[in-house]
Design a protein around this motif. Structure first.
Motif, PDB file in Angstrom:
ATOM      1  N   TYR A   1      74.954 -58.006 -10.258  1.00 28.96           N
ATOM      2  CA  TYR A   1      75.090 -59.445 -10.458  1.00 28.96           C
ATOM      3  C   TYR A   1      76.585 -59.764 -10.372  1.00 28.96           C
ATOM      4  CZ  TYR A   1      70.454 -60.117 -12.777  1.00 28.96           C
ATOM      5  OH  TYR A   1      69.125 -60.209 -13.097  1.00 28.96           O
TER       6      TYR A   1
ATOM      7  N   SER B   1      78.235 -69.696 -11.717  1.00 26.61           N
ATOM      8  CA  SER B   1      77.208 -69.376 -10.737  1.00 26.61           C
ATOM      9  C   SER B   1      76.944 -67.870 -10.750  1.00 26.61           C
ATOM     10  CB  SER B   1      77.619 -69.854  -9.348  1.00 26.61           C
ATOM     11  OG  SER B   1      78.892 -69.350  -9.016  1.00 26.61           O
TER      12      SER B   1
ATOM     13  N   PHE C   1      71.821 -66.997  -6.883  1.00 30.71           N
ATOM     14  CA  PHE C   1      70.573 -66.979  -7.655  1.00 30.71           C
ATOM     15  C   PHE C   1      70.434 -68.179  -8.580  1.00 30.71           C
ATOM     16  CE2 PHE C   1      71.069 -62.115  -7.564  1.00 30.71           C
ATOM     17  CZ  PHE C   1      70.477 -62.047  -6.330  1.00 30.71           C
ATOM     18  N   ARG C   2      71.541 -68.518  -9.196  1.00 29.36           N
ATOM     19  CA  ARG C   2      71.435 -69.578 -10.208  1.00 29.36           C
ATOM     20  C   ARG C   2      72.807 -70.165 -10.484  1.00 29.36           C
ATOM     21  NH1 ARG C   2      68.744 -72.040 -14.174  1.00 29.36           N
ATOM     22  NH2 ARG C   2      69.630 -72.214 -16.251  1.00 29.36           N
TER      23      ARG C   2
ATOM     24  N   ILE D   1      74.416 -71.817 -13.653  1.00 30.42           N
ATOM     25  CA  ILE D   1      74.167 -72.039 -15.082  1.00 30.42           C
ATOM     26  C   ILE D   1      75.016 -73.225 -15.521  1.00 30.42           C
ATOM     27  CG2 ILE D   1      74.318 -71.036 -17.387  1.00 30.42           C
ATOM     28  CD1 ILE D   1      74.428 -68.248 -15.988  1.00 30.42           C
TER      29      ILE D   1
ATOM     30  N   LYS E   1      68.797 -79.983 -13.997  1.00 37.37           N
ATOM     31  CA  LYS E   1      68.156 -79.226 -15.070  1.00 37.37           C
ATOM     32  C   LYS E   1      68.033 -80.060 -16.344  1.00 37.37           C
ATOM     33  CE  LYS E   1      70.089 -75.012 -13.090  1.00 37.37           C
ATOM     34  NZ  LYS E   1      70.972 -75.579 -12.048  1.00 37.37           N
TER      35      LYS E   1
ATOM     36  N   PHE F   1      69.959 -66.840 -19.415  1.00 32.44           N
ATOM     37  CA  PHE F   1      70.917 -67.446 -18.486  1.00 32.44           C
ATOM     38  C   PHE F   1      71.147 -68.914 -18.842  1.00 32.44           C
ATOM     39  CE2 PHE F   1      71.679 -64.535 -14.740  1.00 32.44           C
ATOM     40  CZ  PHE F   1      71.174 -63.400 -15.369  1.00 32.44           C
ATOM     41  N   ARG F   2      71.246 -69.171 -20.142  1.00 32.78           N
ATOM     42  CA  ARG F   2      71.527 -70.524 -20.608  1.00 32.78           C
ATOM     43  C   ARG F   2      72.717 -70.501 -21.542  1.00 32.78           C
ATOM     44  NH1 ARG F   2      66.101 -73.816 -22.238  1.00 32.78           N
ATOM     45  NH2 ARG F   2      65.379 -74.208 -20.128  1.00 32.78           N
TER      46      ARG F   2
ATOM     47  N   SER G   1      65.536 -59.880 -19.016  1.00 25.59           N
ATOM     48  CA  SER G   1      65.443 -61.302 -18.709  1.00 25.59           C
ATOM     49  C   SER G   1      64.177 -61.923 -19.305  1.00 25.59           C
ATOM     50  CB  SER G   1      65.439 -61.466 -17.185  1.00 25.59           C
ATOM     51  OG  SER G   1      66.086 -62.657 -16.833  1.00 25.59           O
TER      52      SER G   1
ATOM     53  N   ASP H   1      57.431 -68.336 -14.286  1.00 24.93           N
ATOM     54  CA  ASP H   1      57.825 -69.198 -13.178  1.00 24.93           C
ATOM     55  C   ASP H   1      56.862 -70.364 -12.945  1.00 24.93           C
ATOM     56  OD1 ASP H   1      59.477 -70.082 -11.187  1.00 24.93           O
ATOM     57  OD2 ASP H   1      58.668 -68.760  -9.637  1.00 24.93           O
TER      58      ASP H   1
END
Lengths: 661, 197
Positions: A50, A62, A72-73, A75, A84, A143-144, A514, A581
């Motif tokens: 990552y 990111s 991928f994401r 945040i 979001k 991931f928050r 995760s 998901d």
């Protein structure tokens, strides 16, 4: 003989002309044939690492995969994110609260992974807010953003959020010195020297829960603190901060802060400072700062304003802070994996000084000082210096390391990455970057156990690297394979915002922990509806609370009547799904905030102030199922004072018309 | 004429079977696993002696599209009696082993096999009911399509492939039956031979 000389001169002149007339190689040539194979991660396969990348002026963090460079994401951390609902939902608004009120944007420069015994442990990522000084902690299970703490007595938190080897402290140093918050700040700006102070904050991190707390602040002379790194191994217990503007200029720093040949690296014995604080030597100072925490059980953030910090003044103690002269406006000050070498990087320098921790210790013991700077002893340059890397390039900025005794330094001005050996200070290899690299990072490159695998350069200038997109371009990162003797560029990838520092962490440390869903039975949101039977619509004066549920493929209730203009309506939407998901989104026509994006088992709240009479559609925004498009409903808004009863229904249709005889 | 007692190894085998049947109380007896493109990790429905387990909620969520009734442990009276039946067989195997009687052994075998057949029939009946009694207002109606999972083996149900097989508890059950059968055949031969003599 003369003829021969003439011939030689002619040949050498011709050769020189020949060399210069040949156009330098372009970037295309710099990539060798097997690069594609090295970065190819087949569909459905996982990346090995990552890459957590600061978003700079986007305020976010990111997450990319390496070696593929796939995003991928993003945040959301310090900036609102309507996608979001971050900073728009009632639950997340408190995360962005500060002593200045709600601040919707910031500038996130540096990323740090939590560490245990000097290596990444995959628990949290930290980020700094460079504008309104704050530190954020991101939970790597979700991931928050879990927590944000504001820093008083600061202006521009740049040398942050660097952390100690067991995540004892995450630090912050003020880039802009300012009058302390308890002093009268209404002073002429040109009284910088008398009134402005530089503050270093040591924020402790809870061993189990990661909760941050400002343990103490060290008040230093007014300068610009720039970057920092914790000691490790033998130098654990020390922190090193680079600073510029020892001239103490308050205007046109470009010129006025570049006058002195050397500025400083400040070495801080934080273990010592800790002892003084424990012994009660600190001074309680009255300040105001926000501490915001997110609770995974209530899915809600709370913001608390705190009123006190403990400070100590560097002047009052002669064994906490020491200054080491460092040439030409130092920027990076990076500590090698052994903790012995501290690499200073002067932004305008043409050499890299490497300091020795052992030599610094003996210099302190033998008082090998060159006077003091505002009460802080200045160690003699030579007494702290291990050696200088000669002619490495121009404008060194940042250095990371591998596990074979090599250092990798980015050069902004000469636009290259230079690999050099720490022991003999010799340059080993150099590669150009496109263009003007700022930060760089190596896999686990700031830990005690770096992995000699990948290096990413985060460039400040993009120009022609990608298809043009008008005047505003993506930023460009470049991936290098450093596993061999020669560094090899293998990939360009565009990034969001402006990446500054980033870190590369083994995927194995993060991917297996995760979170997939939030358990509905553990949802303690005060307005949760844990099933459709618990849904309701309740009025309290002009406030209406809608306890709503979302499950494939309907909202309950999906017909709401009795709402009046002037009401304040709160849609508390619980996603009843318990499957991986399956998020649901929620949006209402004309709402002045954003959508909600609700994870399985989570409750989020959208506040809506209807201002017009009429029928307002609402729907699920996240394609959740084959019948996602059917996941919709209506809200009827009546005039203020109307008698329409408040109802919320699903599946109710109009009464059948009476049969005609 | 008094018949000879059954062999010691048969008795031990029966007692071991009885003891191992205790495990059936705790392990799933049957599993139906479901695979679909969007479920690469798979979904599983586990049938225990006293409950249904696995991804029940997720499967219920998906089944509402085709109008299948949701699955709930309390809807099956079988789960209230199955544990007792298994305890009964546990005891029956052990007692048969202790009592040495060939006739009791034969009765046990017949009882055990009959139970197995009835249980499988019952299982099939539930599968049939759930697979065929669909809500006429369901979102997805495929004419002529029923969603009865296979009794045993594989069957494609729309986008899901369903695999139905015994699980640990079921295999123990099958194993106990097989061992019991071997014992019966062996003892039957002995008794036949002794009669001829």
């Amino acid at each position: 003989m003369k003829k021969f000389n003439l011939l030689l001169i002619t040949i050498s002149v011709l050769t020189t002309i020949g060399l210069f007339s040949c156009k330098p190689k372009n970037a295309g040539n710099a990539v060798s044939g097997d690069a594609a194979g090295k970065t190819y991660v087949a569909p459905g396969k996982y990346d090995e690492f990552y890459n957590f990348v600061s978003g700079g002026f986007s305020g976010q963090m990111s997450v990319y995969g390496l070696p593929s460079g796939r995003l991928f994401r993003v945040i959301p951390v310090f900036s609102v994110d309507p996608e979001k609902g971050y900073g728009y939902s009632e639950e997340t608004k408190p995360m962005l609260n500060t002593s200045h009120g709600f601040v919707p944007w910031d500038d996130l420069h540096h990323v740090q992974m939590s560490k245990t015994e000097g290596d990444y442990d995959g628990r949290w990522a930290f980020g700094n807010a460079n504008n309104t000084p704050r530190i954020a902690r991101i939970d790597l299970k979700t991931f928050r953003t879990d927590e944000i703490i504001e820093l008083p007595n600061s202006g521009g938190n740049h040398s942050s959020p660097f952390i100690t080897e067991n995540t004892e402290y995450v630090v912050a140093g003020t880039r802009f010195s300012v009058p302390t918050d308890d002093a009268n700040g209404d002073v002429p700006i040109n009284t910088y020297k008398q009134n402005f102070k530089g503050t270093l904050s040591f924020v402790s991190v809870g061993k189990e829960d990661g909760k941050m707390q400002i343990a103490f602040q060290i008040v230093c002379p007014g300068v610009d603190f720039d970057l920092s790194r914790a000691g490790k191994g033998k130098s654990h217990g020390w922190f090193f901060f680079s600073c510029y503007n020892s001239e103490q200029a308050n205007s046109l720093l470009e010129v006025n802060a570049s006058q002195r040949d050397k500025d400083y690296i400040l070495a801080v014995n934080w273990k010592k400072a800790e002892e003084y604080i424990k012994a009660g030597k600190g001074r309680k100072q009255s300040v105001k700062y926000a501490h915001n925490t997110y609770n995974d059980a209530t899915h809600t953030a709370t913001s608390e304003i705190l009123n006190e910090v403990t400070v100590i003044d560097s002047k009052d103690f002669n064994d906490i802070c020491y200054l080491i002269p460092c040439p030409k406006s130092p920027h990076g000050c990076d500590v090698d994996p052994t903790g012995e070498y501290i690499v200073g990087s002067g932004k305008l320098a043409a050499l890299i000084p490497v300091f020795s921790f052992d030599k610094i210790q003996s210099a302190i013991a033998s008082k090998s000082f060159d006077g003091d700077y505002e009460g802080i002893p200045v160690i003699k340059y030579e007494s702290a210096l291990y050696g200088e890397v000669k002619k490495p390039g121009l404008g060194p900025l940042h250095t990371e390391f591998d596990n074979e005794g090599n250092a990798y330094t980015s050069f902004f001005v000469s636009s290259e990455v230079v690999k050099w050996n720490i022991k003999d200070l010799k340059v080993v290899d150099r590669v150009p970057t496109y263009y003007s690299v700022g930060h760089l990072c190596v896999s686990h490159g700031d830990t005690k156990n770096p992995k000699k695998k990948y290096l990413v350069a985060y460039n400040k200038i993009t120009k022609d690297r990608y298809l043009p997109t008008g005047p505003e371009l993506a930023q460009s990162a470049q991936l290098f394979d450093i596993s061999g003797d020669k560094m090899q560029m293998i990939l360009d990838f565009p990034t969001i915002g402006e990446p500054h520092y980033a870190q590369i962490i083994s995927a194995d440390l993060v991917k297996n922990v995760s979170t997939k869903i939030y358990k509905i039975e553990e949802n303690n949101h005060p307005y949760v509806a844990k099933g459709e039977k618990e849904t309701k619509v309740a009025r309290e004066g002009n406030k209406v609370h809608v306890y709503m549920t979302a499950i494939r493929s309907h909202l309950t209730p999906d017909n709401i009547e009795g709402i009046k203009v002037g009401d304040e309506v709160y849609f508390h939407v619980t996603n009843l799904e318990q499957d991986w998901d399956v998020p649901h989104g929620f949006a209402i026509k004309g709402a002045s905030n954003a959508e909600l994006l609700i994870m399985p088992g989570e409750t989020s709240t959208l506040k809506w102030n209807p201002t017009k009479v009429g029928i307002f559609p609402m729907y699920c925004t996240d394609f959740c199922s084959a019948l996602h498009q059917e996941m919709q409903g209506y809200i009827r808004v009546s005039p203020a004072g109307s008698n329409v009863p408040l109802t919320g229904t699903t599946g109710a249709t109009a009464p059948a018309a009476p049969e005609s005889k | 004429m008094k018949s000879t007692p059954i062999k010691n190894w048969v008795r031990i085998a029966l007692i071991v079977c009885g003891i191992s049947l205790i495990a059936v109380q705790y392990f799933p007896m049957w599993s139906i696993s479901l695979d679909a493109p969007q479920y690469p990790e798979g979904l599983i429905l586990l049938i225990y002696a006293n409950k249904i387990g696995g991804n029940v909620d997720i499967i219920n969520g998906l089944n509402h599209y085709i109008g299948m009734k949701t699955l709930h442990t309390e809807d099956f009276f079988e789960f209230t009696i199955l544990p007792y039946i298994i305890w009964f067989f546990t005891a029956a195997f052990i007692i048969t082993g202790i009592l040495k009687s060939r006739k009791i052994l034969y009765s046990l075998f017949i009882l055990f096999v009959s139970f197995g057949i009835i249980a499988m029939y019952d299982f099939w009946r539930w599968e049939y009911n759930y697979g065929h009694n669909l809500d006429p207002n369901a979102a997805i109606i495929v004419p002529g399509m029923a969603y009865q999972p296979p009794l045993i083996g594989f069957k494609q149900l729309l986008n899901f492939g369903a695999y139905s097989f015994p699980d640990v508890g079921g295999w123990i059950f099958v194993g106990a039956g097989a061992i019991c059968l071997i014992c019966v055949i062996y003892e039957y031969r002995i008794s036949k031979n002794s009669k001829i003599k």
